[in-house]
Design a protein around this motif. Structure first.
Motif, PDB file in Angstrom:
ATOM      1  N   UNK A  78      -1.191 -19.774  20.834  1.00  0.00           N
ATOM      2  CA  UNK A  78      -0.101 -20.733  20.966  1.00  0.00           C
ATOM      3  C   UNK A  78       1.210 -20.216  20.423  1.00  0.00           C
ATOM      4  N   UNK A  79       1.878 -21.064  19.638  1.00  0.00           N
ATOM      5  CA  UNK A  79       3.181 -20.680  19.103  1.00  0.00           C
ATOM      6  C   UNK A  79       3.090 -19.592  18.040  1.00  0.00           C
ATOM      7  N   UNK A  80       1.858 -19.323  17.529  1.00  0.00           N
ATOM      8  CA  UNK A  80       1.671 -18.243  16.557  1.00  0.00           C
ATOM      9  C   UNK A  80       1.454 -16.899  17.233  1.00  0.00           C
ATOM     10  N   UNK A  81       1.484 -16.848  18.556  1.00  0.00           N
ATOM     11  CA  UNK A  81       1.265 -15.594  19.251  1.00  0.00           C
ATOM     12  C   UNK A  81       2.379 -14.598  18.923  1.00  0.00           C
ATOM     13  N   UNK A  82       1.987 -13.341  18.767  1.00  0.00           N
ATOM     14  CA  UNK A  82       2.949 -12.301  18.418  1.00  0.00           C
ATOM     15  C   UNK A  82       2.558 -11.002  19.100  1.00  0.00           C
ATOM     16  N   UNK A  83       3.559 -10.219  19.501  1.00  0.00           N
ATOM     17  CA  UNK A  83       3.324  -8.947  20.174  1.00  0.00           C
ATOM     18  C   UNK A  83       3.558  -7.786  19.221  1.00  0.00           C
ATOM     19  N   UNK A  84       2.623  -6.828  19.234  1.00  0.00           N
ATOM     20  CA  UNK A  84       2.738  -5.609  18.440  1.00  0.00           C
ATOM     21  C   UNK A  84       2.752  -4.416  19.408  1.00  0.00           C
ATOM     22  N   UNK A  85       3.766  -3.593  19.338  1.00  0.00           N
ATOM     23  CA  UNK A  85       3.787  -2.361  20.136  1.00  0.00           C
ATOM     24  C   UNK A  85       3.018  -1.278  19.378  1.00  0.00           C
ATOM     25  N   UNK A  86       2.486  -0.315  20.132  1.00  0.00           N
ATOM     26  CA  UNK A  86       1.636   0.700  19.513  1.00  0.00           C
ATOM     27  C   UNK A  86       2.385   1.507  18.448  1.00  0.00           C
ATOM     28  N   UNK A 129      -8.073 -23.008   7.960  1.00  0.00           N
ATOM     29  CA  UNK A 129      -8.348 -23.290   9.363  1.00  0.00           C
ATOM     30  C   UNK A 129      -8.702 -22.048  10.166  1.00  0.00           C
ATOM     31  N   UNK A 130      -9.133 -20.965   9.509  1.00  0.00           N
ATOM     32  CA  UNK A 130      -9.520 -19.778  10.252  1.00  0.00           C
ATOM     33  C   UNK A 130      -8.433 -18.725  10.225  1.00  0.00           C
ATOM     34  N   UNK A 131      -8.707 -17.603  10.853  1.00  0.00           N
ATOM     35  CA  UNK A 131      -7.828 -16.448  10.727  1.00  0.00           C
ATOM     36  C   UNK A 131      -7.322 -15.946  12.070  1.00  0.00           C
ATOM     37  N   UNK A 132      -7.274 -16.811  13.089  1.00  0.00           N
ATOM     38  CA  UNK A 132      -6.858 -16.369  14.421  1.00  0.00           C
ATOM     39  C   UNK A 132      -5.358 -16.536  14.609  1.00  0.00           C
ATOM     40  N   UNK A 133      -4.574 -16.041  13.673  1.00  0.00           N
ATOM     41  CA  UNK A 133      -3.128 -16.133  13.798  1.00  0.00           C
ATOM     42  C   UNK A 133      -2.492 -14.975  13.026  1.00  0.00           C
ATOM     43  N   UNK A 134      -1.350 -14.506  13.485  1.00  0.00           N
ATOM     44  CA  UNK A 134      -0.674 -13.433  12.762  1.00  0.00           C
ATOM     45  C   UNK A 134      -0.161 -13.915  11.411  1.00  0.00           C
ATOM     46  N   UNK A 135      -0.090 -12.993  10.471  1.00  0.00           N
ATOM     47  CA  UNK A 135       0.447 -13.312   9.161  1.00  0.00           C
ATOM     48  C   UNK A 135       1.524 -12.315   8.783  1.00  0.00           C
ATOM     49  N   UNK A 136       2.329 -12.678   7.818  1.00  0.00           N
ATOM     50  CA  UNK A 136       3.388 -11.792   7.353  1.00  0.00           C
ATOM     51  C   UNK A 136       2.825 -10.826   6.315  1.00  0.00           C
TER      52      UNK A 136
END
Length: 326
Positions: A78-86, A129-136
């Protein structure tokens, strides 16, 4: 293979926290009974129908948590989605879990992660609530994973091999290690969990008690369902007070206090008893020396067994025990 798509069953897993799941079940059953006593069958049936939909969505419905392709990784929901480039990823981490569950983590380079607000709030949310989200990743804790989630896969080894064939970065996991170490875990109470348990006690011991007394005076038959709700809340608080794994050594690497280092990043580990806890001194290899050549972390309330840690670590990692600093 050009793309790897990983999913997890639901947002949370009831198997991970059985005591807490039992507490929520009792609490909900009590609230359904309260609804029946105060408003009749219509309110009770409405609550049951809503709960069936909610539990199915939160625990059963599969959701995509990670997509890896030749451009990079898209992680989160959802809104926690984040893109990481290689070019911003240091390595991927794959660890074995229960049944068809494996854990996949993204270790990003600190230079590619600008500071984000409310880091500690996000950390607490992941614990609850689980760990399926990006963190800082805070710059004072550069080895924290920028993203980690459990997902469905046939085996951790096969998944590590799939990612290794696709990703232009190292993959730490059972598929990349020749040894089969015996996992070693040390448990301790989490400070954030203790704070949340204190909040539950204060909230339900204050406002909750006032509400229960007022309701039971108006509806005497609601007293027993309210007691069931109280038992459920007590189970939830007890679950938060139970010690959690704060240090884990497995086939992928070493996890300590929310951070992670793969075995290919570690040369030696120094274990120093200190007061009522342990200090870990970790000497890293050249690949991570540009971030921190020597990592020192305090683990309060934790006693580490160097012999068991040696058994869990691969042969190239030396484990040294030093004298107590107190």
């Amino acid at each position: 293979m050009d793309t790897v798509v990983l999913r997890r069953r639901g947002v949370v897993s009831l198997l991970d926290r059985p005591l807490q799941a039992a507490g929520y079940a009792l609490g909900f059953a009590g609230m359904v009974a309260v609804g029946y006593v105060t408003s009749g069958w219509s309110a009770a049936l409405l609550m049951v129908g809503w709960m069936i939909v909610a539990v199915g969505f939160l625990t059963v419905f599969p959701r995509r948590v990670l997509t890896a392709d030749r451009h990079g990784i898209s992680a989160g929901i959802g809104r926690d989605q984040r893109d990481f480039r290689w070019d911003g990823i240091a390595q991927l981490v794959v660890s074995a879990g229960r049944g068809d569950q494996v854990s996949v983590g993204v270790q990003a380079k600190v230079s590619a992660l600008p500071p984000r607000p409310l880091d500690r709030v996000k950390e607490l949310r992941r614990r609850l609530f689980g760990d399926a989200r990006p963190g800082a990743v805070r710059r004072d804790r550069p080895f924290a994973l920028a993203f980690e989630s459990r997902c469905m896969a046939s085996s951790a080894r096969e998944l590590a091999e799939q990612l290794q064939s696709l990703a232009p970065v190292p993959v730490a996991g059972p598929g990349t290690e020749s040894h089969a170490p015996e996992p070693y875990a040390v448990r301790a109470r989490s400070r954030s969990a203790l704070l949340f348990a204190a909040f539950l006690v204060a909230w339900n011991g204050g406002l909750g008690t006032v509400w229960a007394i007022g309701l039971s005076r108006e509806y005497p038959h609601a007293l027993f369902p309210l007691i069931i709700v109280g038992v459920g809340i007590a189970l939830i608080v007890a679950d938060f007070l139970m010690p959690r794994e704060t240090l884990t050594a497995d086939g992928a690497g070493l996890r300590y206090d929310g951070e992670f280092l793969a075995w290919n990043q570690i040369e030696a580990i120094e274990v120093t008893p200190s007061g009522n806890g342990t200090e870990l001194g970790i000497r890293t290899t050249g690949s991570t020396a540009m971030v921190e050549p020597h990592v020192r972390r305090q683990l309060p309330g934790v006693r580490v067994d160097p012999a068991r840690l040696t058994t869990a670590a691969p042969a190239h990692v030396s484990i040294d025990l030093t004298a107590d600093q107190t």
